[in-house]
Design a protein around this motif. Sequence first.
Motif, PDB file in Angstrom:
ATOM      1  N   LYS A 290       0.372 -45.013  -5.098  1.00  0.00           N
ATOM      2  CA  LYS A 290      -1.213 -44.941  -4.680  1.00  0.00           C
ATOM      3  C   LYS A 290      -2.241 -45.839  -5.223  1.00  0.00           C
ATOM      4  O   LYS A 290      -2.071 -45.595  -6.651  1.00  0.00           O
ATOM      5  N   ALA A 308      -2.418 -45.870   0.134  1.00  0.00           N
ATOM      6  CA  ALA A 308      -1.334 -44.698  -0.134  1.00  0.00           C
ATOM      7  C   ALA A 308       0.164 -45.439  -0.360  1.00  0.00           C
ATOM      8  O   ALA A 308       0.315 -46.802  -0.085  1.00  0.00           O
ATOM      9  N   THR A 311       2.319 -48.556   2.100  1.00  0.00           N
ATOM     10  CA  THR A 311       1.450 -49.174   2.660  1.00  0.00           C
ATOM     11  C   THR A 311       1.827 -50.636   2.868  1.00  0.00           C
ATOM     12  O   THR A 311       1.929 -51.064   1.665  1.00  0.00           O
ATOM     13  N   THR A 367       4.063 -35.298   9.734  1.00  0.00           N
ATOM     14  CA  THR A 367       3.261 -36.021   8.616  1.00  0.00           C
ATOM     15  C   THR A 367       4.312 -36.802   7.927  1.00  0.00           C
ATOM     16  O   THR A 367       5.525 -36.173   7.337  1.00  0.00           O
ATOM     17  N   ALA A 369       6.270 -39.125   5.425  1.00  0.00           N
ATOM     18  CA  ALA A 369       6.398 -39.393   3.949  1.00  0.00           C
ATOM     19  C   ALA A 369       6.499 -40.710   3.626  1.00  0.00           C
ATOM     20  O   ALA A 369       6.237 -41.167   2.509  1.00  0.00           O
ATOM     21  N   ASN A 370       7.063 -41.532   4.417  1.00  0.00           N
ATOM     22  CA  ASN A 370       6.953 -42.735   4.177  1.00  0.00           C
ATOM     23  C   ASN A 370       6.356 -43.940   5.442  1.00  0.00           C
ATOM     24  O   ASN A 370       6.321 -43.234   6.584  1.00  0.00           O
ATOM     25  N   THR A 371       6.488 -45.131   5.113  1.00  0.00           N
ATOM     26  CA  THR A 371       5.944 -46.192   6.302  1.00  0.00           C
ATOM     27  C   THR A 371       7.210 -46.198   7.239  1.00  0.00           C
ATOM     28  O   THR A 371       8.183 -46.562   6.671  1.00  0.00           O
ATOM     29  N   TYR A 389       1.795 -45.418   8.777  1.00  0.00           N
ATOM     30  CA  TYR A 389       1.875 -45.608   7.546  1.00  0.00           C
ATOM     31  C   TYR A 389       2.291 -44.089   6.773  1.00  0.00           C
ATOM     32  O   TYR A 389       1.730 -42.986   7.453  1.00  0.00           O
ATOM     33  N   ALA A 390       2.477 -44.110   5.605  1.00  0.00           N
ATOM     34  CA  ALA A 390       2.649 -42.756   4.748  1.00  0.00           C
ATOM     35  C   ALA A 390       1.554 -41.844   4.951  1.00  0.00           C
ATOM     36  O   ALA A 390       0.492 -42.344   4.736  1.00  0.00           O
ATOM     37  N   GLY A 391       1.660 -40.626   5.185  1.00  0.00           N
ATOM     38  CA  GLY A 391       0.647 -39.746   5.325  1.00  0.00           C
ATOM     39  C   GLY A 391      -0.116 -39.530   6.489  1.00  0.00           C
ATOM     40  O   GLY A 391      -1.011 -38.839   7.048  1.00  0.00           O
ATOM     41  N   GLU A 392       0.317 -40.476   7.740  1.00  0.00           N
ATOM     42  CA  GLU A 392      -0.088 -40.273   9.052  1.00  0.00           C
ATOM     43  C   GLU A 392       0.616 -39.586  10.023  1.00  0.00           C
ATOM     44  O   GLU A 392       1.986 -39.241   9.190  1.00  0.00           O
ATOM     45  N   GLN A 393       0.138 -39.366  11.222  1.00  0.00           N
ATOM     46  CA  GLN A 393       1.118 -38.277  11.974  1.00  0.00           C
ATOM     47  C   GLN A 393       1.585 -39.145  13.017  1.00  0.00           C
ATOM     48  O   GLN A 393       0.767 -39.860  13.562  1.00  0.00           O
TER      49      GLN A 393
END
Length: 422
Positions: A290, A308, A311, A367, A369-371, A389-393
């Motif tokens: 990050k 993040a 990305t 969710t 964990a990685n892109t 991208y990581a953090g997206e659903q």
Amino acid sequence: MKVKEFFQKIKIDKITEFLKKNARYFGAAAVFVAMVLILARCTDGTTSDKDPMAGAYQQYAESDNKEVNDLITKYYEYYAAGDTDSLKQIATPISDAEVSYIQFYSQYIEKYQNLKVYTKRGLDKDSYLCSVYLQIKFANIDTPVAGLDFFYVQTKDDGSLYINNVYGSFNQSNGEFDMDTDIASLIATFEQQSDVLALQAEVQQECNEAMLADENLNTFVNTTLQDAIKQWAADYKASVAQAAEEAAAAKAAEEEAAAKAAEEAKAAEEAAAAEAAEAANAKTKVTTDKINVRDAASEDGNLLGQLASGTQVTWYADENGWAKIDYNGTKAYVKADYLADVSGDSTQDTSQSTNSSANLSQGQEITLANTVNVRESMSETASKVAVAYAGEQVTVIESYADGWTKVDYNGKQGYCKTEYLQ
């Protein structure tokens, strides 16, 4: 002619100049007139019309040419009104200095009256040497004063007459325009003829008598008007100098603006070339942690946002430990140490996962964990629909036994490797 030389040559008005120039003759005016008239009677005035100087030797005749008379009458009407635009239609050329002088001088004139035009032939049969007797009625002065003026009248190509103002009294006094030597010689000869001299003497005598009879007229012509003319000359000289200074300043400003525009254009061209070079060398990299995004390659740069880990970004160049990247359509900077090259299809596509065999449920929201790359079909060579991208659903639509899962990502449907959704 230079402005300084011009004002050194400025004379007073036609009438005051006439009075000063001939003042020494006032006492003997009557005798002089008699002598001139005797000489005139002894001269028959005949010369050959083929001689270009012949007109100067002709006997004076009061003009019965309506076109000539109307032209002279209009000239004085316009002059008294200070109407230089109309004057320019019948008399040319009129310099800027003379325009200024006419507009100044006309404020003292009530009217020109009792005009009489005397003519002789000019250099050819279509031109005229004109002496004009007139009386000047000055504003607020009771007594009019006599004057004598000169014009050289010529014919235009369309047959109409005009006053060639090169030979007018203002230019003869100030020399702003060059004169034709033949016409100048003709006028010089004309002015030495006995009848011309006789008329000058008569007008001089009449003018002298008016000045002696009216002290207000005498004071106005010899003091008030002369002082005003000197002041006009000084003011006009100052205005010419100021106009020249302003023109020089405007030119300098224009040149400075042009130089600045050229510099800006060059800078823009260089910036465009640099941007094109950066775009040609651009690479895709991925964040390894990050990281903060700033507007300058410095810890002091304004914070624009954060990225993040995992990305992918478009990288353009490294600058002193900072990476220049694209951030939401603008150029921004992140620490270069937190970017890594993307090898193969994607970091996630080529890595191994120990949970690839896990079952996924339809409608399950995951969710990341990685892109993850979302593809059109179940193949690592298929075109990308999107990059999640990581953090997206993503939402599971259906999971397949061959290691692929169909997902919905922000309204777009595609396929991801199941192992990357664990």
